[in-house]
Design a protein around this motif. Structure first.
Motif, PDB file in Angstrom:
ATOM      1  N   TYR A  53       2.014  43.258 -18.410  1.00 53.54           N
ATOM      2  CA  TYR A  53       2.451  43.990 -19.599  1.00 53.54           C
ATOM      3  C   TYR A  53       2.589  43.000 -20.748  1.00 53.54           C
ATOM      4  O   TYR A  53       3.282  41.990 -20.617  1.00 53.54           O
TER       5      TYR A  53
ATOM      6  N   PHE B  71      -0.387  47.593 -21.482  1.00 52.01           N
ATOM      7  CA  PHE B  71      -0.641  47.193 -20.095  1.00 52.01           C
ATOM      8  C   PHE B  71      -2.090  46.738 -19.969  1.00 52.01           C
ATOM      9  O   PHE B  71      -3.024  47.457 -20.330  1.00 52.01           O
TER      10      PHE B  71
ATOM     11  N   ALA C 202       3.302  42.822 -13.733  1.00 52.58           N
ATOM     12  CA  ALA C 202       3.821  44.151 -13.377  1.00 52.58           C
ATOM     13  C   ALA C 202       4.847  44.065 -12.251  1.00 52.58           C
ATOM     14  O   ALA C 202       5.710  44.932 -12.106  1.00 52.58           O
TER      15      ALA C 202
END
Length: 420
Positions: A400, A393, A373
């Motif tokens: 991700y 996610f 992230a």
């Protein structure tokens, strides 16, 4: 009769059918000459044709036909004779000696339309170059021809005063234009290199003139390219961004319409326009399925792509005007085609989806990566430069997971490999 019709020149078309030309092809070619004349703001008042074993070396059509034309021009008060072939300098000179009327050939007619349509500085330079190169060997015949009637079809662009000046002046002007065009072409090629480096997928829209390319270009990119039911409505190259259903952006270039027997001076002069085709990752070949000679049009475009050395680029075929298609129409391009019409609501998303599916299958490779992230810049780059299929996610690892498709040679590929 309104004022616009009043100023149109009255044209007699002249065609000579040689043994290697079939009746059908000759008929289409003469119909096309009539459409070209209309595009150049002329009115066809009569058509004269003949069959010969070979073109007459002196006058192209022979003395008997020349006499017939002389009487016909007088009887119909014609303003111009338009020949459906390229006349040699000596033929043009001989005809101008016999006939007291302005005479042009198919090449001049096409050059004239291009002169009328060119809007950009580059387009105007290229047209002037092609006209000067065409007129240089024909100066002596043109002198008689152009002094007879000023203005009108065949005299647009550089203008008659330039055509009647000495050869040295024309050669100097050709040299000047070539230098200016070289600068324009360098700029264009730098711009293309930058696009390639950024990994932007480039698509060229090609097709026979009046196949509907500009209409679809406007629908696909929301641009304002000139669209009208005329031959050569588009002349100057135009490139716009097109967004596909997945959100993936590509660049789409509209190109000048192809035509049978395109004059060699034009292919040379418009090389930079057609270079958009050579640099493309994908060619969209649009064909008018309502035209009686759609197969001939398709073959002409394929032949010209070979001449441009662009025949190794993947092609997706679009048979346009499906709402008016011929009853005997048969698509000839296997699976890689779509039937469509700009006039049918709902065809736009279907068309875009078909382009996207073809790109995924033919040009892109799939990838799956897990990006932390914290890598915000890379995530933004993935979003703008690749075709994303799905993003998930994972809270546990704060990453991700991204699945999608990418051009194999793209710069960002090296970055993605670290996270695969």
């Amino acid at each position: 009769m309104n004022e616009q019709e009043f100023i149109k020149e009255k044209a007699i078309l002249v065609g000579c059918q040689l043994p290697h030309i079939s009746d059908e092809r000759f008929s289409y070619s003469m119909a096309e000459l009539s459409a070209l004349t209309k595009t150049a703001d002329g009115t066809v008042i009569s058509t004269v044709t003949q069959k010969r074993n070979r073109a007459d070396a002196a006058t192209y059509i022979g003395k008997g036909k020349v006499d017939e034309l002389m009487m016909l021009c007088e009887e119909l008060s014609a303003d111009i004779l338009i020949f459906n072939d390229e006349l040699s300098p000596s033929q043009l000179k001989a005809l101008a000696t016999y006939l007291d009327i302005k005479i042009i050939d198919r090449t001049q007619l096409i050059l004239d339309i291009f002169a009328k349509r060119a809007k950009t500085r580059e387009g105007k330079l290229q047209i002037e170059l092609a006209q000067l190169q065409y007129s240089l060997p024909r100066l002596s015949g043109q002198g008689i021809n152009l002094s007879r009637q000023g203005g009108g079809i065949g005299t647009r662009g550089p203008g008659e005063t330039k055509l009647e000046t000495d050869r040295r002046h024309i050669r100097n002007r050709i040299h000047e234009i070539n230098l200016q065009l070289a600068t324009v072409i360098r700029h264009r090629s730098r711009y293309r290199e930058r696009r390639k480096k950024n990994g932007v997928l480039q698509i060229a829209l090609v097709g026979y003139t009046n196949a509907g390319k500009s209409t679809w270009f406007n629908r696909l990119t929301a641009a304002d390219s000139f669209e009208e039911n005329l031959l050569f409505a588009t002349l100057d190259p135009m490139t716009r961004k097109m967004t596909l259903p997945s959100g993936y952006s590509v660049l789409l270039s509209d190109t000048v319409g192809f035509i049978q027997d395109l004059p060699t001076t034009l292919i040379a002069a418009f090389r930079s326009t057609l270079e958009e085709v050579k640099e493309a990752d994908l060619i969209l070949h649009m064909i008018d399925s309502s035209h009686e000679d759609y197969q001939g049009h398709e073959a002409t475009v394929k032949r010209l792509l070979e001449e441009l050395e662009a025949d190794d680029i993947p092609v997706f075929t679009i048979y346009n005007k499906r709402d008016q298609k011929r009853t005997d129409f048969i698509p000839s391009s296997g699976k890689n085609h779509i039937m469509t019409s700009a006039k049918i609501d709902g065809d736009l998303p279907v068309f875009k989806q078909a382009i996207e599916e073809f790109i995924k299958k033919e040009l892109l490779v799939s990838y799956r990566v897990k990006i932390p992230a914290s890598e915000g810049r890379l995530l933004a780059q993935i979003k703008s430069e690749t075709m994303i299929k799905a993003t998930t996610f994972h809270e546990g690892c704060e990453k991700y997971e991204v699945e999608g498709y990418i051009l194999p040679e793209q710069n960002i590929m090296g970055e993605l490999k670290k996270f695969m």
